[in-house]
Design a protein around this motif. Structure first.
Motif, short mmCIF file in Angstrom:
data_model
loop_
_atom_site.label_atom_id
_atom_site.label_comp_id
_atom_site.label_asym_id
_atom_site.label_seq_id
_atom_site.Cartn_x
_atom_site.Cartn_y
_atom_site.Cartn_z
N ALA A 1 0.81 -1.13 -0.14
CA ALA A 1 0.13 0.03 0.04
C ALA A 1 0.77 1.24 0.15
O ALA A 1 0.59 2.17 -0.56
CB ALA A 1 -1.01 -0.09 1.23
N ALA A 2 1.95 1.20 0.79
CA ALA A 2 2.93 2.38 0.85
C ALA A 2 3.58 2.62 -0.62
O ALA A 2 3.76 3.95 -0.80
CB ALA A 2 3.73 2.27 1.96
N LEU A 3 3.93 1.49 -1.13
CA LEU A 3 4.56 1.73 -2.42
C LEU A 3 3.49 2.37 -3.55
O LEU A 3 3.99 2.98 -4.31
CB LEU A 3 5.03 0.30 -3.06
CG LEU A 3 6.52 -0.27 -2.36
CD1 LEU A 3 6.56 -1.67 -2.71
CD2 LEU A 3 7.71 0.60 -2.70
N ALA A 4 2.29 1.72 -3.43
CA ALA A 4 1.36 2.20 -4.44
C ALA A 4 0.95 3.63 -4.15
O ALA A 4 0.59 4.28 -5.14
CB ALA A 4 -0.20 1.45 -4.14
N ASP A 5 1.32 4.12 -2.81
CA ASP A 5 1.13 5.45 -2.52
C ASP A 5 2.28 6.31 -2.96
O ASP A 5 2.28 7.52 -2.82
CB ASP A 5 0.75 5.80 -1.11
CG ASP A 5 -0.65 5.39 -0.72
OD1 ASP A 5 -1.49 5.03 -1.86
OD2 ASP A 5 -1.07 5.18 0.29
#
Length: 155
Positions: free
Chosen positions: A101-105
Motif C-alpha cells: 500500500a505504501a509503495l502504491a501511494d
C-alpha cells in the motif's frame, strides 16, 4: 563408508525440520525487528502503556510461533496448519500488505522497509520475510504433508 544418494536426504522428516528451522529464524528476525523498533521508539518518545501492550502481544505471538515450529519438527499436523495460516497467511499479510500500500501511494523502498528506524532494519525485515516464505515452501512439499501424523502424533 557408504555414500547416500542425494535424493534420500530430502525426506519428509528432514524437510519438516528444515521448515521448522526457517520459521524459528523468522521468529528470531521478528524479535530482532521488535527490539530495534522499540529501542528507537523509546529513544524518541519514551515508553507508554500502548508500547508495553504491543511488546507483550508480540512476545506471545513469537512464543506461539516457536512452539508451533517445535511441534512441526515433530510431525504434528495441527502445528503445520497453525504455521501455514498464522505465519504463512496472516503474518506475511501483516508485513506485505502495508508495504504494498505504501509503495502504491508513492513511498520509496527505503521508507517502506523502514530504513529510518535503523540502517539494518531493511535487512532484518527482508530476512524475516524470506524465512517465512522458505518455511512455507518447505512445508508445502508433499513429503512433509505425508510425514505428518494422522492425529498429529508423529515423530
Amino acid at each position: 563408508m557408504t555414500e547416500t544418494a542425494p535424493h534420500t536426504l530430502l525426506t519428509g522428516r528432514s524437510l519438516r525440520i528444515a521448515a521448522a528451522g526457517a520459521f524459528a529464524l523468522a521468529v528470531a528476525a521478528g524479535i530482532t525487528e521488535a527490539v530495534v523498533a522499540v529501542t528507537s521508539i523509546v529513544a524518541q518518545q519514551g515508553a507508554d502503556g500502548a508500547l508495553v501492550t504491543q511488546v507483550v502481544a508480540r512476545g506471545l505471538i513469537f512464543a506461539g510461533a516457536l512452539t508451533c515450529a517445535w511441534y512441526l519438527a515433530r510431525g504434528r499436523r495441527w502445528a503445520w496448519w497453525a504455521l501455514l495460516l498464522g505465519l504463512g497467511v496472516v503474518g506475511l499479510a501483516s508485513m506485505l500488505l502495508p508495504m504494498a500500500a505504501a509503495l502504491a501511494d508513492g513511498a520509496s523502498w527505503s521508507t517502506v522497509f523502514e530504513r529510518d528506524v535503523a540502517p539494518l532494519f531493511p535487512v532484518i525485515r527482508a530476512l524475516h520475510i524470506v524465512s517465512v516464505l522458505t518455511g512455507v515452501t518447505l512445508m508445502l512439499h508433499p513429503a512433509v504433508r505425508a510425514s505428518l501424523g494422522a492425529r498429529g502424533q508423529h515423530s
